[in-house]
Design an enzyme around this catalytic site. Structure first.
Site: not given
Ligand SMILES: Cc1cc2nc3c(=O)[nH]c(=O)nc-3n(C[C@H](O)[C@H](O)[C@H](O)COP(=O)(O)O)c2cc1C
Ligand SMILES: Nc1ncnc2c1ncn2[C@@H]1O[C@H](COP(=O)(O)OP(=O)(O)O)[C@@H](O)[C@H]1O
Ligand SMILES: [Mg+2]
Length: 169
Positions: A107, A79, A104, A84, A29
């Site tokens: 959603k 995010e 897209r 990888h 993030n």
């Molecule tokens: C490629 C991609 C597509 C996503 N599409 C959606 C979506 O359509 N709707 C949604 O609510 N969240 C979507 N997400 C977000 C996820 O809900 C989000 O990554 C997740 O809540 C993790 O949040 P965090 O980093 O705060 O833990 C998407 C994330 C990625 C990487």
């Molecule tokens: N392939 C990857 N892509 C993105 N983040 C990764 C990956 N592998 C490990 N991470 C680690 O995971 C963390 C994200 O995990 P996530 O569950 O989304 O937590 P957060 O809600 O804190 O973003 C990143 O900040 C990074 O340190």
């Molecule tokens: Mg995250």
């Protein structure tokens, strides 16, 4: 979208911890400063592009920009899921990305499984699209070879239209 390709970088900060735990798909993030610097025409939604952690290798990525309607977040986020397998987390590192194309809109989904399936399909689309010569060439941009210190890192003029450089917080 006239601002694509869009180059930006910033520190990896903590989100809600859902990406890895609930989805099995971690997302790095960006801080609010990077989100707030997005040009107005870069709409919310799902994008593909290239990403680099610190000064290491460049990988394909997918990025979600918006409010995550499935979770009804109240704060807009940016995010990146880097395509990888990393040995460890990289919170606090500088992540450099270029947004290359739009997949897209965001959603809500009837179930977590449906959200995960949609993200996996985005990843597959990104892998294919980034092989196109006009997209793979962005991987070679100067933006990625410049260091992540405070000196401005410029994308090469031919390839880029926009950038936001935010180091630290
Ligand atoms: C490629 C991609 C597509 C996503 N599409 C959606 C979506 O359509 N709707 C949604 O609510 N969240 C979507 N997400 C977000 C996820 O809900 C989000 O990554 C997740 O809540 C993790 O949040 P965090 O980093 O705060 O833990 C998407 C994330 C990625 C990487
Ligand atoms: N392939 C990857 N892509 C993105 N983040 C990764 C990956 N592998 C490990 N991470 C680690 O995971 C963390 C994200 O995990 P996530 O569950 O989304 O937590 P957060 O809600 O804190 O973003 C990143 O900040 C990074 O340190
Ligand atoms: Mg995250």
């Amino acid at each position: 979208m006239k601002s694509l390709p869009y180059f930006c970088r910033g520190e990896v900060v903590r989100g809600f911890g859902r990406g890895s735990k609930e989805l099995g798909i971690p997302t790095a993030n960006f801080p609010d400063s990077v989100v707030d610097s997005l040009p107005a025409d870069v709409s919310t939604g799902i994008y593909y592009g290239w990403a680099c952690v610190g000064n290491s290798d460049i990988h394909k990525m997918v990025m979600s920009i918006g409010w995550n309607p499935y979770y009804k977040n109240t704060k807009k986020s940016m995010e990146t899921h880097v395509i990888h397998k990393f040995k460890e987390d990289f919170y606090g590192e500088i992540l450099s990305v270029v947004l290359v194309g739009y997949i897209r809109s965001e959603k809500s989904f009837p179930s977590l499984e449906d959200l995960i399936a949609a993200i996996n399909s985005d990843i597959e689309e990104a892998k294919v699209m980034l092989e196109l010569p006009e997209h793979s060439k962005l991987k070679e941009d100067n933006f990625f070879t410049s260091t992540t210190d405070s000196s401005p890192a410029s994308p090469s003029s031919a390839a880029s239209t926009s950038q936001s450089i935010i180091n630290g917080h």
